[in-house]
Scaffold this motif. Structure first.
Motif, PDB file in Angstrom:
ATOM      1  N   HIS A 112      10.519   1.590  -1.016  1.00 20.92           N
ATOM      2  CA  HIS A 112       9.976   2.864  -0.527  1.00 20.92           C
ATOM      3  C   HIS A 112      10.997   3.985  -0.710  1.00 20.92           C
ATOM      4  N   HIS A 113      12.260   3.653  -0.449  1.00 19.07           N
ATOM      5  CA  HIS A 113      13.307   4.659  -0.618  1.00 19.07           C
ATOM      6  C   HIS A 113      13.419   5.084  -2.073  1.00 19.07           C
ATOM      7  N   VAL A 114      13.291   4.125  -2.979  1.00 24.29           N
ATOM      8  CA  VAL A 114      13.346   4.451  -4.413  1.00 24.29           C
ATOM      9  C   VAL A 114      12.231   5.444  -4.749  1.00 24.29           C
ATOM     10  N   CYS A 115      11.037   5.206  -4.212  1.00 26.66           N
ATOM     11  CA  CYS A 115       9.912   6.132  -4.445  1.00 26.66           C
ATOM     12  C   CYS A 115      10.245   7.527  -3.937  1.00 26.66           C
ATOM     13  N   MET A 116      10.896   7.595  -2.757  1.00 20.89           N
ATOM     14  CA  MET A 116      11.212   8.898  -2.171  1.00 20.89           C
ATOM     15  C   MET A 116      12.215   9.660  -3.053  1.00 20.89           C
ATOM     16  N   VAL A 117      13.235   8.953  -3.486  1.00 20.18           N
ATOM     17  CA  VAL A 117      14.242   9.582  -4.351  1.00 20.18           C
ATOM     18  C   VAL A 117      13.577  10.038  -5.652  1.00 20.18           C
ATOM     19  N   ASP A 118      12.741   9.179  -6.197  1.00 22.01           N
ATOM     20  CA  ASP A 118      12.008   9.497  -7.420  1.00 22.01           C
ATOM     21  C   ASP A 118      11.142  10.740  -7.199  1.00 22.01           C
ATOM     22  N   MET A 119      10.502  10.781  -6.038  1.00 27.06           N
ATOM     23  CA  MET A 119       9.598  11.886  -5.697  1.00 27.06           C
ATOM     24  C   MET A 119      10.342  13.224  -5.628  1.00 27.06           C
ATOM     25  N   PHE A 120      11.453  13.250  -4.870  1.00 29.52           N
ATOM     26  CA  PHE A 120      12.242  14.489  -4.784  1.00 29.52           C
ATOM     27  C   PHE A 120      12.797  14.844  -6.155  1.00 29.52           C
ATOM     28  N   GLY A 121      13.272  13.831  -6.853  1.00 32.58           N
ATOM     29  CA  GLY A 121      13.888  14.051  -8.153  1.00 32.58           C
ATOM     30  C   GLY A 121      12.931  14.657  -9.151  1.00 32.58           C
ATOM     31  N   THR A 128       0.834  -1.200   0.000  1.00 30.93           N
ATOM     32  CA  THR A 128       0.000   0.000   0.000  1.00 30.93           C
ATOM     33  C   THR A 128       0.868   1.249   0.000  1.00 30.93           C
ATOM     34  N   PHE A 129       1.904   1.223   0.845  1.00 29.99           N
ATOM     35  CA  PHE A 129       2.768   2.405   0.933  1.00 29.99           C
ATOM     36  C   PHE A 129       3.564   2.632  -0.350  1.00 29.99           C
ATOM     37  N   ILE A 130       3.945   1.548  -1.012  1.00 33.68           N
ATOM     38  CA  ILE A 130       4.634   1.715  -2.299  1.00 33.68           C
ATOM     39  C   ILE A 130       3.679   2.412  -3.282  1.00 33.68           C
ATOM     40  N   ALA A 131       2.420   1.974  -3.289  1.00 32.47           N
ATOM     41  CA  ALA A 131       1.427   2.571  -4.195  1.00 32.47           C
ATOM     42  C   ALA A 131       1.229   4.053  -3.880  1.00 32.47           C
ATOM     43  N   VAL A 132       1.133   4.367  -2.584  1.00 33.71           N
ATOM     44  CA  VAL A 132       0.907   5.760  -2.171  1.00 33.71           C
ATOM     45  C   VAL A 132       2.118   6.631  -2.537  1.00 33.71           C
ATOM     46  N   LEU A 133       3.304   6.146  -2.193  1.00 32.75           N
ATOM     47  CA  LEU A 133       4.510   6.940  -2.462  1.00 32.75           C
ATOM     48  C   LEU A 133       4.726   7.120  -3.958  1.00 32.75           C
ATOM     49  N   SER A 134       4.447   6.067  -4.700  1.00 35.14           N
ATOM     50  CA  SER A 134       4.621   6.162  -6.148  1.00 35.14           C
ATOM     51  C   SER A 134       3.620   7.162  -6.740  1.00 35.14           C
ATOM     52  N   GLY A 182       3.896  12.721   0.422  1.00 40.64           N
ATOM     53  CA  GLY A 182       4.751  11.541   0.399  1.00 40.64           C
ATOM     54  C   GLY A 182       5.580  11.412   1.670  1.00 40.64           C
ATOM     55  N   ARG A 183       6.142  12.537   2.087  1.00 36.64           N
ATOM     56  CA  ARG A 183       6.923  12.542   3.328  1.00 36.64           C
ATOM     57  C   ARG A 183       6.059  12.122   4.520  1.00 36.64           C
ATOM     58  N   GLU A 184       4.846  12.656   4.564  1.00 38.56           N
ATOM     59  CA  GLU A 184       3.933  12.303   5.670  1.00 38.56           C
ATOM     60  C   GLU A 184       3.604  10.824   5.651  1.00 38.56           C
ATOM     61  N   ALA A 185       3.359  10.284   4.438  1.00 34.29           N
ATOM     62  CA  ALA A 185       3.016   8.864   4.317  1.00 34.29           C
ATOM     63  C   ALA A 185       4.167   8.007   4.834  1.00 34.29           C
ATOM     64  N   LEU A 186       5.399   8.342   4.402  1.00 34.87           N
ATOM     65  CA  LEU A 186       6.564   7.573   4.847  1.00 34.87           C
ATOM     66  C   LEU A 186       6.680   7.593   6.369  1.00 34.87           C
ATOM     67  N   ALA A 187       6.369   8.772   6.946  1.00 40.37           N
ATOM     68  CA  ALA A 187       6.514   8.943   8.391  1.00 40.37           C
ATOM     69  C   ALA A 187       5.523   8.089   9.185  1.00 40.37           C
ATOM     70  N   ILE A 188       4.352   7.808   8.614  1.00 33.58           N
ATOM     71  CA  ILE A 188       3.371   7.040   9.405  1.00 33.58           C
ATOM     72  C   ILE A 188       3.511   5.531   9.229  1.00 33.58           C
TER      73      ILE A 188
END
Length: 546
Positions: free
Chosen positions: A359-368, A324-330, A341-347
């Motif tokens: 999940h980390h890949v999604c975060m890097v992708d998100m910032f990028g 679920t979190f991968i889907a949300v972050l993506s 995205g940051r909030e989702a990762l935090a919870i």
DNA sequence: TTAGGGTTAG
């Protein structure tokens, strides 16, 4: 642990009667899979010298298995004064049913050692256990036993074998067993169709379904679920929609599995609102259904809708899992919602989940993607001591390219080169990045390295569906009888769009191609071929569903 | 005296 009605720690059966007065078998039935009670019965059997009574011991051991106490069950078995076929075959089937495949094999070996003849029930259980363990050798050995003991035409055993070979990826053997079945059950058909789909042969899955229909074999919900997955894989929206209509007009129960398969099919085929329509009419939603719908929104850029649905899910008390979190972050990454995205990762920790590399890949992708390149780079580096995987660097590299930060791109590319020196896809990314940064000598170096290692990038495909048939194209594909007509039509189309202002962006395929080659690759890109073919073969507006 | 083989998300 299941709740036991009446009492928790002591057995009180039928009012005032004591344990000794009631049939132990009835007590066992009543104890169900409540381990504490089972142990009391065990003690009782020992103290009343009825421990040698095998039927009771069998019931006790299988109840222990269903309670998840596999080691306790194993001890019971090993301490049994004698063993019979009933005890062993019960243990084989129960351990298989409750997902203890190693123990299924263990008890099966005991059967063989004691020269107890297995039944067809035994074989189905052991074959299923071999499938769970992905143990081809074990499955083949059991297959030999099946043949040697005259179960060649047993419908259940043969279906289990089809399923086993299909799950393990041995599709040719699966098909051989399937073809040789004197009577093919619905389960055998479903195993074969699902096997094709799960192993990336969606076309074959669909063909087999058509074959089934032509032969007049009645399919069921499980058939349709696998068929829908195959539609999702190939973008076969028309066939997928037919399945939906069939489900509605035949009043087939839209359970959570079938509903989720429909949501997935509509999402992957590009119709998110239809997917949501199915989601809305489903009676039951588990975490998979929620995740599929969130992911459907995410893959089409509807980040806000994905987040809204995720919040609704949490508000309703549904527990998300790591997928679920991968889907949300993506979804956040694709829609530029990095705050969400940051909030989702935090919870994640609130649900006892630890962010993994995906999940980390999604975060890097998100910032990028949001253009926060230095933040993305920082995030990637801070993943130490967990060494960032190539996927993290690839995400960052894509962002550098997107935002034209070639200096950082080269730095990232160097990391990628070190992390995974044998991935052809990375070589292409690398050489493109060097070319964009103007470092032509490095482009040459990468290209030479690629040639000397004999690496080739896997070919990408595009698919267009016409009259319920999927047509597959690769770049520069000339294998069809209509190829010349397609190219001619495509040239006309490109001429028209050039007149309308289209400029080919040849930077996108910089991988050391000459200008002419670049334009050729862009012009005959598989997507363009597929679209030209689709337009040629359909009436105006039809391809777009107008 | 027991019990069976197939189906959903990244």
């Amino acid at each position: 642990m299941k709740n036991f009605p009446h009492s928790s720690n002591t057995l009180s059966v039928n009012g005032n009667r004591t344990l000794a007065q009631v049939s132990p078998y009835r007590i066992l039935l009543k104890a169900g899979s409540h381990l504490q009670l089972l142990k009391q019965v065990h003690a009782h059997l020992v103290t009343t010298s009825r421990y040698h009574h095998l039927p009771l011991l069998t019931k006790l051991a299988t109840s222990a298995v269903s309670a998840g106490a596999i080691l306790y069950a194993q001890k019971l078995f090993l301490s049994a004064p004698t063993v019979d076929s009933f005890l062993l075959s019960s243990l084989v089937t129960t351990t298989s049913k409750f997902d203890f495949p190693l123990h299924t094999i263990f008890f099966y070996r005991h059967m063989l050692a004691r020269k107890i003849s297995p039944t067809n029930y035994t074989y189905t259980s052991v074959i299923k256990a071999s499938a769970k363990l992905k143990d081809l050798k074990a499955g083949k050995v059991v297959h030999c036993h099946v043949l040697a003991n005259g179960f060649r035409s047993d419908e259940f055993v043969q279906a289990a074998l089809v399923s086993f070979y299909a799950k393990i990826g041995e599709l040719e053997i699966a098909r051989k067993v399937f073809d040789e079945m004197p009577q093919r059950s619905i389960v055998a058909w479903n195993s074969m169709i699902s096997g094709y789909e799960q192993n990336g042969f969606a076309e074959e899955a669909i063909s087999l379904f058509y074959e089934m229909r032509e032969l007049g074999v009645q399919f069921d919900s499980a058939t349709l679920v696998s068929l829908l997955s195959a539609c999702a894989d190939t973008g076969a929206l028309e066939l997928g929609s037919w399945v939906h209509e069939y489900v509605k007009s035949n009043a087939i129960n839209l359970d959570v599995v079938l509903g989720t398969a429909l949501i997935n099919m509509y999402s992957k085929c590009g119709n998110v609102s239809k997917a949501r329509g199915v989601f809305n009419v489903m009676n039951e939603h588990n975490v998979v259904a929620w995740t599929t719908m969130i992911s459907g929104y995410g893959m089409h850029g509807y980040g806000k809708e994905a987040i809204d649905l995720f919040r609704l899910m949490l508000n309703l008390g549904m527990c998300p899992n790591e997928v679920t979190f991968i889907a949300v972050l993506s979804a956040c990454a694709h829609a530029g919602l990095f705050q969400e995205g940051r909030e989702a990762l935090a919870i994640m920790k609130d649900y006892s989940l630890v962010p993994g590399m995906e999940h980390h890949v999604c975060m890097v992708d998100m910032f990028g993607r949001a253009g926060l390149l230095s933040e993305a780079f920082q995030y990637a580096k801070e993943l130490n001591p967990v060494q960032p995987t190539p996927a993290v660097w690839t995400a960052l590299l894509g962002a550098c390219k997107m935002h034209k930060n070639y200096d950082l791109g080269v730095e990232v590319a160097d990391n990628l080169f070190v992390a995974e020196p044998d991935n052809a896809g990375h070589y292409v990314l690398l050489s493109n990045m060097y070319a964009l940064a103007g470092q032509m000598e490095r482009v040459e170096m990468v290209r030479n390295a690629m040639i000397s290692k004999g690496l080739k990038k896997p070919v990408g495909y595009s698919i267009v569906e016409i009259d319920q048939r999927a047509h597959l194209f690769s770049s520069g594909d000339m294998s069809r009888p209509e190829s010349m007509a397609i190219l001619q039509f495509l040239d006309e189309l490109i001429q028209q769009i050039k007149e309308a202002g289209y400029v080919p962006f040849s930077q996108a395929i910089l991988h050391e191609l000459e200008e002419e080659e670049k334009e050729y690759a862009l012009r005959y890109h598989s997507e363009k071929l597929a679209i030209a073919f689709g337009l040629l073969k359909t009436s105006p507006g039809e391809l777009l569903g107008l």
